[in-house]
Design a protein around this motif. Sequence first.
Motif, PDB file in Angstrom:
ATOM      1  N   UNK A 199      -9.309 -10.782  -1.377  1.00 35.43           N
ATOM      2  CA  UNK A 199      -7.886 -10.935  -1.076  1.00 35.43           C
ATOM      3  C   UNK A 199      -7.466  -9.954   0.024  1.00 35.43           C
ATOM      4  N   UNK A 200      -7.911  -8.719  -0.088  1.00 38.42           N
ATOM      5  CA  UNK A 200      -7.592  -7.715   0.925  1.00 38.42           C
ATOM      6  C   UNK A 200      -8.178  -8.101   2.274  1.00 38.42           C
ATOM      7  N   UNK A 201      -9.414  -8.568   2.245  1.00 39.17           N
ATOM      8  CA  UNK A 201     -10.092  -9.007   3.469  1.00 39.17           C
ATOM      9  C   UNK A 201      -9.310 -10.131   4.144  1.00 39.17           C
ATOM     10  N   UNK A 202      -8.851 -11.093   3.353  1.00 43.08           N
ATOM     11  CA  UNK A 202      -8.099 -12.225   3.899  1.00 43.08           C
ATOM     12  C   UNK A 202      -6.815 -11.762   4.574  1.00 43.08           C
ATOM     13  N   UNK A 203      -6.121 -10.830   3.957  1.00 44.73           N
ATOM     14  CA  UNK A 203      -4.888 -10.320   4.547  1.00 44.73           C
ATOM     15  C   UNK A 203      -5.137  -9.593   5.852  1.00 44.73           C
ATOM     16  N   UNK A 204      -6.223  -8.849   5.909  1.00 46.03           N
ATOM     17  CA  UNK A 204      -6.551  -8.115   7.131  1.00 46.03           C
ATOM     18  C   UNK A 204      -6.958  -9.064   8.255  1.00 46.03           C
ATOM     19  N   UNK A 205      -7.676 -10.117   7.918  1.00 42.51           N
ATOM     20  CA  UNK A 205      -8.056 -11.100   8.931  1.00 42.51           C
ATOM     21  C   UNK A 205      -6.831 -11.858   9.429  1.00 42.51           C
ATOM     22  N   UNK A 206      -5.921 -12.186   8.521  1.00 49.35           N
ATOM     23  CA  UNK A 206      -4.681 -12.862   8.921  1.00 49.35           C
ATOM     24  C   UNK A 206      -3.892 -11.997   9.895  1.00 49.35           C
ATOM     25  N   UNK A 207      -3.907 -10.693   9.672  1.00 49.87           N
ATOM     26  CA  UNK A 207      -3.189  -9.776  10.561  1.00 49.87           C
ATOM     27  C   UNK A 207      -3.790  -9.785  11.969  1.00 49.87           C
ATOM     28  N   UNK A 208      -5.106  -9.935  12.058  1.00 47.33           N
ATOM     29  CA  UNK A 208      -5.756 -10.015  13.367  1.00 47.33           C
ATOM     30  C   UNK A 208      -5.282 -11.256  14.118  1.00 47.33           C
ATOM     31  N   UNK A 209      -5.247 -12.406  13.424  1.00 48.20           N
ATOM     32  CA  UNK A 209      -4.755 -13.630  14.056  1.00 48.20           C
ATOM     33  C   UNK A 209      -3.283 -13.491  14.454  1.00 48.20           C
ATOM     34  N   UNK A 210      -2.523 -12.739  13.663  1.00 51.93           N
ATOM     35  CA  UNK A 210      -1.120 -12.519  13.997  1.00 51.93           C
ATOM     36  C   UNK A 210      -0.956 -11.704  15.261  1.00 51.93           C
ATOM     37  N   UNK A 211      -1.832 -10.727  15.465  1.00 52.00           N
ATOM     38  CA  UNK A 211      -1.761  -9.888  16.668  1.00 52.00           C
ATOM     39  C   UNK A 211      -2.276 -10.622  17.899  1.00 52.00           C
ATOM     40  N   UNK A 212      -3.242 -11.514  17.700  1.00 51.51           N
ATOM     41  CA  UNK A 212      -3.872 -12.216  18.821  1.00 51.51           C
ATOM     42  C   UNK A 212      -3.936 -13.715  18.529  1.00 51.51           C
ATOM     43  N   UNK A 213      -2.822 -14.439  18.618  1.00 49.83           N
ATOM     44  CA  UNK A 213      -2.807 -15.867  18.274  1.00 49.83           C
ATOM     45  C   UNK A 213      -3.795 -16.710  19.073  1.00 49.83           C
ATOM     46  N   UNK A 214      -4.135 -16.294  20.272  1.00 51.39           N
ATOM     47  CA  UNK A 214      -5.073 -17.045  21.108  1.00 51.39           C
ATOM     48  C   UNK A 214      -6.465 -17.134  20.483  1.00 51.39           C
ATOM     49  N   UNK A 215      -6.761 -16.263  19.517  1.00 51.54           N
ATOM     50  CA  UNK A 215      -8.050 -16.325  18.833  1.00 51.54           C
ATOM     51  C   UNK A 215      -8.252 -17.665  18.131  1.00 51.54           C
ATOM     52  N   UNK A 216      -7.157 -18.281  17.692  1.00 52.18           N
ATOM     53  CA  UNK A 216      -7.253 -19.565  17.001  1.00 52.18           C
ATOM     54  C   UNK A 216      -7.880 -20.626  17.905  1.00 52.18           C
ATOM     55  N   UNK A 217      -7.567 -20.555  19.179  1.00 47.99           N
ATOM     56  CA  UNK A 217      -8.135 -21.494  20.145  1.00 47.99           C
ATOM     57  C   UNK A 217      -9.516 -21.039  20.599  1.00 47.99           C
TER      58      UNK A 217
END
Length: 255
Positions: free
Chosen positions: A108-126
Amino acid sequence: MSGDEKSSVFGDQASSVALLWGGRERPSRGPKPALSLDRITRTAIALADIGGLAAVSMQRVAGELDFTKMSLYRYVPGKSELVALMIDTAMGEPPASAAGAPWRSALHEWAGQLAAVFGRHPWLLEAATGPRVMGPNELGWTERAVAALAGTGLTGGEQLDAVVVVTGHIRAIAQVSVSMGLGSAAAKTPEQVMSAALNELLVGRSDRFPALTAAVASTATGAGSDKAWEFGLERILDGLEVHISRGQSGDGVRT
């Protein structure tokens, strides 16, 4: 291309492997270089954070650094290799998990930290899609998630599958935030972004979408959780917990 590169499983992505995993030396000719791979990569990340991946080009990065485009090619062969470096640098090393933490809280902690990375760098999704080479930082994130499940009795394949499912949920919610966030300056979470967009679309259309209208209305009055990220993650972890328990009790079959 060398014989090693020709035989590599990564084929024409061998140059990305070399850059990401330390197989490429800095230019040896000429004076001491004023550029570095790290400086080039972080400049490209800054551009992507502002304008998305489309804002990144070798010419644009060179201009930001006040160098010529050809100067960059002494360090990185092209944009695809640069994007590979951007992904791994933006991901960063995964934060350490608490020693002895139960698998569920660790994941659960890992998931939250990874979500935060995507939040800081939305272009990672692409950027982080399709066939590509994973760098040491990104692979480290996967290592940490798999390690959290190592003592559960899940097979190696099940551990990997579980990480894929959790990661998919994180990406899906982050994608909602990015794709539906236009004009929603007041929205603070992906769920609020989606609710705001649906509320606007459903005005005057409740007869056509009665169930959806009722569901959205319930979130506004507090009757609904309106926490898609947390709700989805908890249900995934619930399913894993049941599956793990069955295996531990002998009801499940592990091969």
